[in-house]
Enzyme design. Sequence first.
Site, short mmCIF file in Angstrom:
data_model
loop_
_atom_site.label_atom_id
_atom_site.label_comp_id
_atom_site.label_asym_id
_atom_site.label_seq_id
_atom_site.Cartn_x
_atom_site.Cartn_y
_atom_site.Cartn_z
N GLY A 13 0.89 -1.31 0.01
CA GLY A 13 0.15 0.00 0.03
C GLY A 13 0.75 1.27 -0.08
CB ALA A 14 -0.17 4.75 -0.16
CB SER A 41 0.04 -8.36 -2.99
OG SER A 41 -0.92 -7.35 -3.05
NE ARG A 102 -4.72 6.60 14.53
CZ ARG A 102 -5.28 7.16 13.21
NH1 ARG A 102 -6.18 7.98 13.09
NH2 ARG A 102 -4.26 6.86 12.33
CB CYS A 133 -1.55 12.07 8.16
SG CYS A 133 -3.32 11.74 7.72
N GLY A 164 -3.41 10.28 1.43
CA GLY A 164 -3.98 9.88 2.86
C GLY A 164 -5.20 8.98 2.62
CG HIS A 247 -1.99 15.93 4.73
ND1 HIS A 247 -2.23 15.49 3.54
CD2 HIS A 247 -2.55 15.02 5.64
CE1 HIS A 247 -3.02 14.37 3.70
NE2 HIS A 247 -3.15 14.02 4.87
P1 A2P Z 1 -2.99 -5.58 -1.61
O1 A2P Z 1 -2.05 -4.74 -2.27
O2 A2P Z 1 -2.75 -6.93 -1.68
O3 A2P Z 1 -4.68 -5.35 -1.64
P2 A2P Z 1 -3.79 1.44 0.35
O4 A2P Z 1 -3.89 2.34 1.74
O5 A2P Z 1 -2.67 2.13 -0.51
O6 A2P Z 1 -4.94 1.35 -0.62
O7 A2P Z 1 -2.82 0.09 0.67
C1 A2P Z 1 -3.69 -0.83 1.69
C2 A2P Z 1 -2.78 -2.15 1.88
O8 A2P Z 1 -3.51 -2.96 2.72
C3 A2P Z 1 -2.25 -2.76 0.65
O9 A2P Z 1 -1.11 -3.37 0.90
C4 A2P Z 1 -3.22 -4.08 0.82
O10 A2P Z 1 -2.83 -5.22 0.01
C5 A2P Z 1 -3.59 -4.24 2.23
N1 A2P Z 1 -4.79 -4.96 2.21
C6 A2P Z 1 -6.01 -4.67 1.84
N2 A2P Z 1 -6.70 -5.57 2.29
C7 A2P Z 1 -6.06 -6.62 2.93
C8 A2P Z 1 -6.47 -7.94 3.49
N3 A2P Z 1 -7.87 -8.47 3.60
N4 A2P Z 1 -5.38 -8.56 4.21
C9 A2P Z 1 -3.97 -8.19 3.89
N5 A2P Z 1 -3.74 -7.05 3.54
C10 A2P Z 1 -4.50 -6.31 2.82
#
Ligand code: A2P
Length: 342
Positions: A13-14, A41, A102, A133, A164, A247
């Site tokens: 993710g970001a 992923s 939190r 943030c 964000g 931000h």
């Molecule tokens: P994935 O890339 O495999 O979907 P962002 O905030 O940029 O949207 O990123 C969200 C992060 O949370 C990504 O790394 C995403 O993985 C991960 N994520 C979302 N859903 C799940 C899940 N069910 N189990 C594990 N990681 C998750």
Amino acid sequence: MRKYNVAVVGATGAVGEEMLDVLAEVNFPIANLVPLASANSAGKTIQFQGEEFQVQELTENSFEENEIEIALFSAGGSISAKYAPFAVEAGAVVIDNTSHFRMESDIPLVVPEVNPEDIEKWRNRGIIANPNCSTIQMVQVLKPLDRRYSIQRVDVSTYQATSGAGKKAMEELAQQMKDFFSFKLDESPHNAFPHQIALNVIPQIDRFMESDFTKEEEKMVYETQKILHKNIEVASTCVRVPVLRGHSESVTITFEKDIDVDEVREILENSPNIVVVDKPSESLYPMPIVANGKNETFVGRIRKDLYRNNILHLWIVADNLRVGAATNAVRIAQKWIELDNE
Ligand code: A2P
């Protein structure tokens, strides 16, 4: 120094990607790195300090199987709610970037420059929460000024970047810009935000609460009070702007004592991880493009109120993915290690 097995939950993710970059940059003492994400992923490779690592699917057993000692979570509140207890059960300290834990009274909410002493309370539940943030960059500036002049009230308006809201939200802004130049903006879809974000500003982040403030705005109020251990009045208006990263905040602070603007500048210049950029005659002040990729919080437009000697106005900018998330989480982990090695 001893090395630790570290998991990054949401590594694709970001914020997760930024966490990996910051861990590498500070040469974090890692024995084994375990990037975790969703099943989509699993098997992807990521680069970390010149080595390739395979992303693993997050499961209830991920932490025990990999003997994780430090787990950095940034995959959304529901993922933290479900999986943080498994990490704690496996003996790890969880540093959680989501809002899920939190405001729980026995969970420390920490900005290392402001309330490092609260990290000790990680033992209560095995979890340390990383603040919102917009709150992080603001309290870094409030704390040193509170020590000198004692804050009564803060009024803040934010100008928050799309990152964000995650990677998809950044892509949505980029797509809408492309569609604008192809004369197709009217048909461009919006899913990450309640309205089109390109060429627009949206005075809503997250949902509206009973108070008529949004959840994001309430976070800034209650998190600030918890971190500062002080029930100061806070009013916040959180606005999404078509910026990818960084931000900005326009902040008005009312103090108990009268202020001296030169002294304010000096206090901030001597505060940890704060950079004062304040030469209006040369059009020098903080902006997202100045803060991008940086681990410091930038402050400028420092000026006294036209009417009252106890009111200060200033402008704060920080990289929300770094200062507002990844860097703060890694700094918490570094402080936790100091405690672990005492
Ligand atoms: P994935 O890339 O495999 O979907 P962002 O905030 O940029 O949207 O990123 C969200 C992060 O949370 C990504 O790394 C995403 O993985 C991960 N994520 C979302 N859903 C799940 C899940 N069910 N189990 C594990 N990681 C998750």
